[in-house]
Each structure stands twice: as C-alpha cells, then as structure tokens.
Design a protein around this motif. Structure first.
Motif, PDB file in Angstrom:
ATOM      1  N   LYS A  92       0.835  -1.212   0.000  1.00  0.00           N
ATOM      2  CA  LYS A  92       0.000   0.000   0.000  1.00  0.00           C
ATOM      3  C   LYS A  92       0.860   1.250   0.000  1.00  0.00           C
ATOM      4  O   LYS A  92       0.456   2.290  -0.534  1.00  0.00           O
ATOM      5  CB  LYS A  92      -0.941  -0.003   1.200  1.00  0.00           C
ATOM      6  CG  LYS A  92      -1.892  -1.189   1.203  1.00  0.00           C
ATOM      7  CD  LYS A  92      -3.329  -0.779   1.340  1.00  0.00           C
ATOM      8  CE  LYS A  92      -4.242  -1.973   1.495  1.00  0.00           C
ATOM      9  NZ  LYS A  92      -5.119  -2.184   0.343  1.00  0.00           N
ATOM     10  N   LEU A 177     -12.397   8.678   4.022  1.00  0.00           N
ATOM     11  CA  LEU A 177     -13.301   9.200   2.997  1.00  0.00           C
ATOM     12  C   LEU A 177     -14.691   8.631   3.225  1.00  0.00           C
ATOM     13  O   LEU A 177     -14.826   7.496   3.689  1.00  0.00           O
ATOM     14  CB  LEU A 177     -12.809   8.797   1.604  1.00  0.00           C
ATOM     15  CG  LEU A 177     -11.423   9.297   1.202  1.00  0.00           C
ATOM     16  CD1 LEU A 177     -11.004   8.666  -0.130  1.00  0.00           C
ATOM     17  CD2 LEU A 177     -11.421  10.827   1.086  1.00  0.00           C
ATOM     18  N   GLU A 181     -19.142   2.988  -2.135  1.00  0.00           N
ATOM     19  CA  GLU A 181     -17.999   2.269  -2.704  1.00  0.00           C
ATOM     20  C   GLU A 181     -18.383   1.532  -3.977  1.00  0.00           C
ATOM     21  O   GLU A 181     -19.519   1.102  -4.138  1.00  0.00           O
ATOM     22  CB  GLU A 181     -17.459   1.259  -1.688  1.00  0.00           C
ATOM     23  CG  GLU A 181     -16.540   1.904  -0.697  1.00  0.00           C
ATOM     24  CD  GLU A 181     -15.872   0.887   0.201  1.00  0.00           C
ATOM     25  OE1 GLU A 181     -15.144   0.021  -0.321  1.00  0.00           O
ATOM     26  OE2 GLU A 181     -16.086   0.959   1.413  1.00  0.00           O
TER      27      GLU A 181
HETATM   28  P1  AMP Z   1      -8.649  -1.372   0.923  1.00  0.00           P
HETATM   29  O1  AMP Z   1      -8.136  -2.768   1.117  1.00  0.00           O
HETATM   30  O2  AMP Z   1      -7.572  -0.356   0.871  1.00  0.00           O
HETATM   31  O3  AMP Z   1      -9.635  -1.247  -0.199  1.00  0.00           O
HETATM   32  O4  AMP Z   1      -9.544  -1.084   2.189  1.00  0.00           O
HETATM   33  C1  AMP Z   1     -10.574  -1.987   2.569  1.00  0.00           C
HETATM   34  C2  AMP Z   1     -11.821  -1.222   2.908  1.00  0.00           C
HETATM   35  O5  AMP Z   1     -11.528  -0.247   3.914  1.00  0.00           O
HETATM   36  C3  AMP Z   1     -12.384  -0.428   1.751  1.00  0.00           C
HETATM   37  O6  AMP Z   1     -13.209  -1.180   0.931  1.00  0.00           O
HETATM   38  C4  AMP Z   1     -13.157   0.642   2.488  1.00  0.00           C
HETATM   39  O7  AMP Z   1     -14.388   0.153   2.953  1.00  0.00           O
HETATM   40  C5  AMP Z   1     -12.281   0.922   3.679  1.00  0.00           C
HETATM   41  N1  AMP Z   1     -11.357   2.040   3.409  1.00  0.00           N
HETATM   42  C6  AMP Z   1     -10.120   1.970   2.869  1.00  0.00           C
HETATM   43  N2  AMP Z   1      -9.556   3.186   2.747  1.00  0.00           N
HETATM   44  C7  AMP Z   1     -10.452   4.066   3.221  1.00  0.00           C
HETATM   45  C8  AMP Z   1     -10.468   5.480   3.369  1.00  0.00           C
HETATM   46  N3  AMP Z   1      -9.424   6.236   3.009  1.00  0.00           N
HETATM   47  N4  AMP Z   1     -11.576   6.048   3.899  1.00  0.00           N
HETATM   48  C9  AMP Z   1     -12.637   5.286   4.279  1.00  0.00           C
HETATM   49  N5  AMP Z   1     -12.683   3.958   4.163  1.00  0.00           N
HETATM   50  C10 AMP Z   1     -11.602   3.335   3.647  1.00  0.00           C
END
Ligand code: AMP
Ligand code: GLY
Length: 416
Positions: A92, A177, A181
C-alpha cells in the motif's frame, strides 16, 4: 480448443472456469471439491505442466511472488501482471507513492514504521481514522474507526508484528473518505484498458455495513451510475495508471481492479487490486459468460477488443463458516447441495460457486473454513437477481452459517 488453466482454489476461480467451460478446455489448479463435482477438471499439477494456451491467475499472492513472470519466461500467455506490476496491490505504501506520481485522486496519507511518529500523525488527523497494513492481509488489514484510541492500538498491534507479521510492520494512515464504494474492474493488455461493468462489494460481516472487514460477503452488478462515470474513471484513473506503469517499464497484462469511493468531491481511489475481485467475479463472470474468453485472450496477447454489452444483472450472497471472519470452523455438514455441488433442486439462473467446501466419505459436502460458497442469481434486473440468489441461498444450510441479508437490498446505498 484453447486450453485455459485457471490458478486458484476459490469461488472466484469456479466462476471464471464455469464461464469459460463451453469455449475453452478449462483446468483449475488446484481447484476444490465443489469445482470438480461441477464437472470442471481440477489438477494438482503446476500450471506450466498442463500445456496451457492461456493461464489466468486468480489470487494475489502468486502474482506478487512472480508466477506470471515465470510463466511468461516460458512463452505462456498469462492474464495477471508480473511481480513488479503486482506491487500496486502487494504494497500500500508503494501504491500511494505510485498514485501520487500518476496524479490519480486518492486520500491524503502518511507512511510509518515508527509508533511515535504514527501517533503524532493520528493526533493531528480528523476522524474517521484509517490504518492499513502495507503488505497483503487477505482483505483484513484495514481498520476504519472514529476512535483515536482504537486507531492508536491498531497501529501498535500492526507495527509490532503481532497483528499481521511482517506485512504490518509498515502502516499507511489515511484520511477517512465517506461515500458509496464501487469496484470497477478493467482488463489491461499493457496499453489499452477495457472496463467491465461496475460492481458493488459488501465487505463488512454484518448487515448495514457493521462489524469487521472480511474478504467480501456478497456483491451485485451492474451498479447504477451516472452517464459518463466509467469513461471518466478510464480517463482520470486507468489511463494515467497505465502511462505511469509504462514509464516504469511495466507491461501490465491483467486485471486492474479499482476500489473507488464516490465522495461528494468526486471519486477517489482506495486501492488497486491486480486480479479479479472475490466476490465481484461471482457476479461479473456469469454476466459476461463465454464472452469473457475473448477478453482474456486479448488481455494476455496484448490485443484487447471491446467488452461485450451486458443485458442481465447478477447478485451473489456469500455463506461463510461459523465464526467468520474471526475463527474458521470446518467440518459442518452442508445441507441442500446435490452430488454435483449445486442445489438439489435446480433453480433457474442460479449457480453455487464453491470456496471453502470439501467432500466427506459419503460424498456429501462439508465446510472447510472461511467463506464456504457464493450463491449467484442472474436475471434481467438486480431486484430479480437478488430474489433468485436469496431464495437459493436459504436452501444451503450448515451449522453457524454467517451471511448478510442486505446484499443489493438498496442499490443507492453505500454497500460496505
Ligand atoms: P482497501 O483494502 O484499501 O480497499 O480497504 C478496505 C476497505 O476499507 C475499503 O473497501 C473501504 O471500505 C475501507 N477504506 C479503505 N480506505 C479508506 C479510506 N481512506 N476512507 C474510508 N474507508 C476506507
Ligand atoms: N472483493 C474484494 C477483493 O477481492 O479484494
């Protein structure tokens, strides 16, 4: 006939193999008992030993570990990036730096290995706080919370290695944020990007988006999005990404899966995955059906054609084992499935995709931990597809079954 080897052992691979079975000679490696019961060849052999004309790699770990590179070195066409391209998903911290270079909209962030520095950054941030492991964590490495204490404790658990081992010892802390989604998967042939229809994944274990994050508890597609939305994402997200990949010397042939948050300020990229989503593929593969075959060949050969138009909608409901995502119980008898692993009484427009199942000595199926099956309904509308999926899912029962009742219940809500 084109021999297509699908690498993986879950419902995603089952869905891909099922979509391709009439147009390709499909083998899944290693596959699982439910895929084999469905009449699809499964093999323990390595993909290169199966004389493939095409290999589709399902999970992220083999991509990050360079499986696509070693297959390409043998001249085998592959859907899936090499290890360099897979870093978009595998780290990441790398992703955030990449997005900044490519000028793709993403949440403000900091990268930390030091607990005190991370603590100071959190103290200066506003809730919701988002803490991510740098490395792969099976979709479970992200905490979103409004509690500063919880965020601090999570950072400490991750940085110490207690929570996710090495994958967690660097963390990304992001601006939280808010919005709806959306998963937008596109095929990329190294130059061109061809988006599929948008899907929504339901990541939390509980109804209404409550409880911990999971690998995904259900999905539907297509999402109802404003006209021009997908074109905008191609122009402002996918195309600059491919330009930056090429600038870095990366010939990305595979799936670029954009996890987007549609905020009041417009769309932001939460993550890229470099593979088909799970459970998104359990709705997308049935929608594209055999048409997926041409797309995958074009992707692997650097000659992508347009995606076929979609006329149906699909909804998938995941049934997970008792205690999921915390524990992982196995060995519970699954009722409602026949010897082919499908519903005992076939339902129109319904397929059961197997993930964590195995066969008992008497031929019946039992749970094998984690997500057990994904039950997909397809129909002309999302509402009809939903009804089919839930009517069928209700018939597949086992002790302690964990499932959500609100997948695709409202096509205007956040999902999560
Ligand atoms: P990711 O694996 O980075 O997609 O994160 C998993 C889940 O966490 C995402 O599907 C979102 O529901 C939540 N998430 C990730 N980044 C954010 C963010 N910057 N703000 C709010 N929710 C987030
Ligand atoms: N559906 C989330 C993922 O595949 O990572």
């Amino acid at each position: 006939m084109t021999r297509c080897v699908v690498v993986g052992a879950g419902a995603r691979e089952h869905a891909i193999a099922h979509a391709l079975r009439d147009v390709f000679d499909v083998v899944v490696t290693p596959g699982n008992a439910g895929i084999a019961a469905h009449g699809i060849a499964c093999s323990e052999e390595k993909p290169e030993q199966l004389q493939p004309d095409l290999v589709v790699i399902g999970p992220e770990a083999p991509l990050v570990n360079g499986l696509a590179d070693s297959l390409r070195a043998r001249g085998i066409p592959v859907v899936g990036p090499g290890s360099q391209g897979a870093r978009l998903e595998g780290s990441k911290a790398y992703l955030k730096e990449f997005l900044q270079a490519a000028e793709v909209p993403t949440a403000a962030y900091g990268i930390f290995t030091d607990l005190d520095e991370a603590g100071r950054y959190l103290a200066d941030s506003r809730p919701p706080f988002v803490v991510k492991t740098d490395g792969l964590a099976a979709g479970k490495g992200v905490l979103v919370t409004t509690s500063l204490d919880e965020a601090r404790a999570d950072v400490a658990a991750k940085l110490s290695g207690d929570a996710f081992g090495e994958a967690g010892t660097t963390v990304v802390i992001e601006e939280g944020l808010e919005g709806v989604e959306c998963s937008l998967l596109a095929l990329c042939d190294g130059e061109k990007v061809v988006p599929l229809v948008a899907a929504q994944d339901f990541k939390r274990v509980g109804d209404g988006g409550t409880g911990p994050n999971t690998g995904g508890m259900g999905a539907y597609a297509p999402m109802d999005l404003p006209a021009g939305f997908v074109d905008d994402i191609v122009e402002r997200f996918f195309n600059p990404t491919v330009t930056e990949l090429r600038r870095r010397g990366i010939d990305f042939r595979g799936v670029l899966y954009a996890g987007l948050m549609l905020t009041e300020r417009g769309p932001y990229l939460l993550e890229y995955n470099v593979r088909f989503g799970d459970p998104e593929t359990e709705v997308l593969a049935p929608l594209y059906g055999p048409g997926l075959g041409e797309l995958l060949l074009g992707c692997a050969h650097g000659a992508l054609g347009p995606a076929p138009a979609i006329t149906n909608a699909a909804v998938t409901v995941v049934l997970a084992s008792s205690g999921y995502p915390g524990g992982s119980r196995s060995g519970d008898l699954i009722e409602g499935l026949g010897p082919d692993g499908q519903l005992i009484e076939p339902h129109e427009g319904v397929t059961v995709f197997h993930a964590g199942t195995r066969r008992r000595a008497d031929g019946r199926f039992e749970t094998n931990g984690g997500r057990v099956v994904a039950v997909t309904g397809t129909a002309p509308t999302v509402a009809q597809a939903r009804e089919r999926a839930y009517r069928a899912a209700a018939l597949v029962t086992f002790e302690g079954r964990v499932w959500r009742r609100d997948i695709a219940a409202s096509t205007t809500q956040g999902g999560s």
